[in-house]
Write an enzyme that holds these catalytic residues in place. Sequence first.
Site, PDB file in Angstrom:
ATOM      1  N   ARG A   1      -8.861  -3.173  -5.528  1.00 52.59           N
ATOM      2  CA  ARG A   1      -8.997  -4.183  -4.469  1.00 52.59           C
ATOM      3  C   ARG A   1     -10.221  -3.852  -3.637  1.00 52.59           C
ATOM      4  O   ARG A   1     -10.368  -2.741  -3.143  1.00 52.59           O
ATOM      5  CB  ARG A   1      -7.741  -4.233  -3.591  1.00 52.59           C
ATOM      6  CG  ARG A   1      -7.889  -5.201  -2.435  1.00 52.59           C
ATOM      7  CD  ARG A   1      -6.587  -5.566  -1.772  1.00 52.59           C
ATOM      8  NE  ARG A   1      -6.164  -6.893  -2.207  1.00 52.59           N
ATOM      9  CZ  ARG A   1      -5.300  -7.655  -1.540  1.00 52.59           C
ATOM     10  NH1 ARG A   1      -4.729  -7.216  -0.445  1.00 52.59           N
ATOM     11  NH2 ARG A   1      -4.976  -8.848  -1.987  1.00 52.59           N
TER      12      ARG A   1
ATOM     13  N   ARG B   1       1.472 -14.261   1.917  1.00 48.37           N
ATOM     14  CA  ARG B   1       2.444 -14.850   2.845  1.00 48.37           C
ATOM     15  C   ARG B   1       3.239 -15.998   2.266  1.00 48.37           C
ATOM     16  O   ARG B   1       4.415 -16.167   2.588  1.00 48.37           O
ATOM     17  CB  ARG B   1       1.725 -15.279   4.129  1.00 48.37           C
ATOM     18  CG  ARG B   1       1.322 -14.074   4.964  1.00 48.37           C
ATOM     19  CD  ARG B   1       0.280 -14.407   5.970  1.00 48.37           C
ATOM     20  NE  ARG B   1      -0.999 -14.713   5.334  1.00 48.37           N
ATOM     21  CZ  ARG B   1      -2.118 -14.995   5.983  1.00 48.37           C
ATOM     22  NH1 ARG B   1      -2.116 -15.025   7.297  1.00 48.37           N
ATOM     23  NH2 ARG B   1      -3.241 -15.235   5.326  1.00 48.37           N
TER      24      ARG B   1
ATOM     25  N   ALA C   1       0.871  -1.180   0.000  1.00 45.37           N
ATOM     26  CA  ALA C   1       0.000   0.000   0.000  1.00 45.37           C
ATOM     27  C   ALA C   1       0.910   1.232   0.000  1.00 45.37           C
ATOM     28  O   ALA C   1       1.657   1.458   0.952  1.00 45.37           O
ATOM     29  CB  ALA C   1      -0.878  -0.014   1.235  1.00 45.37           C
TER      30      ALA C   1
ATOM     31  N   GLN D   1       0.130  -0.423  -5.633  1.00 47.30           N
ATOM     32  CA  GLN D   1      -1.149  -0.250  -4.943  1.00 47.30           C
ATOM     33  C   GLN D   1      -1.185   1.153  -4.343  1.00 47.30           C
ATOM     34  O   GLN D   1      -0.370   1.493  -3.493  1.00 47.30           O
ATOM     35  CB  GLN D   1      -1.327  -1.281  -3.828  1.00 47.30           C
ATOM     36  CG  GLN D   1      -2.718  -1.199  -3.208  1.00 47.30           C
ATOM     37  CD  GLN D   1      -2.912  -2.163  -2.050  1.00 47.30           C
ATOM     38  OE1 GLN D   1      -2.184  -2.130  -1.073  1.00 47.30           O
ATOM     39  NE2 GLN D   1      -3.917  -3.031  -2.161  1.00 47.30           N
TER      40      GLN D   1
ATOM     41  N   TYR E   1      -9.408   0.529   4.728  1.00 49.04           N
ATOM     42  CA  TYR E   1      -8.721   1.766   4.319  1.00 49.04           C
ATOM     43  C   TYR E   1      -9.790   2.803   3.912  1.00 49.04           C
ATOM     44  O   TYR E   1     -10.973   2.503   3.847  1.00 49.04           O
ATOM     45  CB  TYR E   1      -7.744   1.476   3.171  1.00 49.04           C
ATOM     46  CG  TYR E   1      -6.344   1.091   3.644  1.00 49.04           C
ATOM     47  CD1 TYR E   1      -6.158   0.084   4.590  1.00 49.04           C
ATOM     48  CD2 TYR E   1      -5.209   1.739   3.151  1.00 49.04           C
ATOM     49  CE1 TYR E   1      -4.882  -0.255   5.024  1.00 49.04           C
ATOM     50  CE2 TYR E   1      -3.931   1.396   3.585  1.00 49.04           C
ATOM     51  CZ  TYR E   1      -3.766   0.405   4.518  1.00 49.04           C
ATOM     52  OH  TYR E   1      -2.506   0.072   4.953  1.00 49.04           O
TER      53      TYR E   1
HETATM   54  C1  LIG Z   1       2.845  -8.522   6.007  1.00 49.19           C
HETATM   55  C2  LIG Z   1       1.560  -8.233   5.282  1.00 49.19           C
HETATM   56  C3  LIG Z   1       1.320  -6.956   4.809  1.00 49.19           C
HETATM   57  C4  LIG Z   1       0.150  -6.673   4.093  1.00 49.19           C
HETATM   58  N1  LIG Z   1      -0.027  -5.432   3.548  1.00 49.19           N
HETATM   59  C5  LIG Z   1      -1.064  -5.222   2.702  1.00 49.19           C
HETATM   60  C6  LIG Z   1      -1.132  -4.027   1.939  1.00 49.19           C
HETATM   61  O1  LIG Z   1      -0.227  -3.181   1.964  1.00 49.19           O
HETATM   62  N2  LIG Z   1      -2.221  -3.850   1.142  1.00 49.19           N
HETATM   63  C7  LIG Z   1      -3.220  -4.789   1.041  1.00 49.19           C
HETATM   64  O2  LIG Z   1      -4.174  -4.587   0.312  1.00 49.19           O
HETATM   65  N3  LIG Z   1      -3.141  -5.953   1.728  1.00 49.19           N
HETATM   66  C8  LIG Z   1      -2.084  -6.192   2.522  1.00 49.19           C
HETATM   67  N4  LIG Z   1      -1.952  -7.417   3.127  1.00 49.19           N
HETATM   68  C9  LIG Z   1      -2.913  -8.488   2.799  1.00 49.19           C
HETATM   69  C10 LIG Z   1      -2.372  -9.357   1.650  1.00 49.19           C
HETATM   70  O3  LIG Z   1      -2.279  -8.616   0.449  1.00 49.19           O
HETATM   71  C11 LIG Z   1      -3.254 -10.587   1.398  1.00 49.19           C
HETATM   72  O4  LIG Z   1      -4.526 -10.156   0.956  1.00 49.19           O
HETATM   73  C12 LIG Z   1      -3.431 -11.443   2.641  1.00 49.19           C
HETATM   74  O5  LIG Z   1      -2.197 -11.648   3.295  1.00 49.19           O
HETATM   75  C13 LIG Z   1      -4.066 -12.799   2.312  1.00 49.19           C
HETATM   76  O6  LIG Z   1      -3.258 -13.493   1.407  1.00 49.19           O
HETATM   77  P1  LIG Z   1      -2.243 -14.672   1.898  1.00 49.19           P
HETATM   78  O7  LIG Z   1      -3.067 -15.662   2.685  1.00 49.19           O
HETATM   79  O8  LIG Z   1      -1.719 -15.256   0.614  1.00 49.19           O
HETATM   80  O9  LIG Z   1      -1.187 -14.044   2.731  1.00 49.19           O
HETATM   81  C14 LIG Z   1      -0.813  -7.689   3.887  1.00 49.19           C
HETATM   82  C15 LIG Z   1      -0.571  -8.980   4.396  1.00 49.19           C
HETATM   83  C16 LIG Z   1       0.603  -9.259   5.054  1.00 49.19           C
HETATM   84  C17 LIG Z   1       0.847 -10.676   5.544  1.00 49.19           C
END
Ligand SMILES: Cc1cc2nc3c(=O)[nH]c(=O)nc-3n(C[C@H](O)[C@H](O)[C@H](O)COP(=O)(O)O)c2cc1C
Length: 365
Positions: free
Chosen positions: A236, A336, A62, A104, A188
């Site tokens: 998103r 992740r 972000a 983003q 957000y």
């Molecule tokens: C460390 C971390 C930082 C994240 N920062 C953002 C972000 O900046 N913007 C956003 O839309 N989602 C953010 N997310 C959510 C991820 O984009 C993603 O939607 C979420 O982790 C689920 O996917 P996953 O199970 O593959 O991790 C973040 C997730 C993690 C783990």
Amino acid sequence: MSTIFRPYTVRSLTIPNRVWMAAMCQYSALPEGELTGVPTDWHFAHLAARATGGAGLIITEATAVSPEGRISPYDLGIWNGTQAEGFRRITAFLKSQGAVPGIQLAHAGRKASTERTWVDRGAPISPESPYGWTPVAPSATAFKEGMTTPEELTVEQIGAIAREFSDAARRALDAGFEVVEVHGAHGYLIHQFLSPVSNRRTDAYGGDFEGRTRFAKEVVKAVRAVWPEDLPVFFRVSATDWLQENDDERIGWTAQETVRLTKELGVLGVDLFDVSSGGSVPDAKIPAGPDYQVPYAQRVRDEAGMPVAAVGLITEPDQAEAIVASGRADAVLLGRELLRDPYWARHAAKALGADITAPVQYHRA
Ligand SMILES: Cc1cc2nc3c(=O)[nH]c(=O)nc-3n(C[C@H](O)[C@H](O)[C@H](O)COP(=O)(O)O)c2cc1C
């Protein structure tokens, strides 16, 4: 051939495969001085590794459109030229690896001015602290107890933030990005306007569906106006606040509204929806079943007729392949799992018997 390693063409852009990296905050930019919000070596290494690892599209964390739009003082920003310049080296490298660089664009609204997640579990930073500020929001209601009460935005300020999004998009284009994703999810600012939980306004920006979605539409129009016709805009969305969906009596943003919004944003020039969920209600119960958020992506694809990327708890090559092959989503976004394994796409290609190009450094002479 496996479907996740087929290219994806949108407008004039071809993304080499459908394994994409989701935006993830790194809390690794400087919080003050001339280099505030400028990408560091950490961001280069983090994004570059996933490009050499074979992900087709890499979306930055972000990235704030203004200083107040950062969730923490350590976020990346793109509200000035120094920051845009700092991204250039990264976008050039990602392209050299055949990956598409995406950014983003974000404003955290009432969730802003918090610590890095590993410091006091992301506790709020008070406006009086050196790096803190008073967040802004549709209404003067804090995200949860203990967080700073935000200031309610005036109509003029709302218009100014939409312009910050378009200025940021212009800088992002100049910095070499080929995909811009508007962050309308996870509680957000845009999601704060969408959800009746956080939007208690009685003017043109609140109330019914039309009012609550007005800001999202203005941001998309502002970004589309400066983003080239031949390049895509992604959005998103949090498909649901998980209230009515869980028989909770509170009124939140619903999947039905998501279908309506995505259809309308499609008309305004959004090309693909990144369908996530949650984020505007601190205590919403999010059930993490095997399919997790995929059914919501599928609903947008089927009912709004819009392309979608599915995200959330996607970890296995067969699982990713099944999501795309069955037509539930056009692509998968991994978060992740790509932190655990930057080479996930290469490992998945091997497991699925797909052929993806290795970096030239690894080619035999
Ligand atoms: C460390 C971390 C930082 C994240 N920062 C953002 C972000 O900046 N913007 C956003 O839309 N989602 C953010 N997310 C959510 C991820 O984009 C993603 O939607 C979420 O982790 C689920 O996917 P996953 O199970 O593959 O991790 C973040 C997730 C993690 C783990």
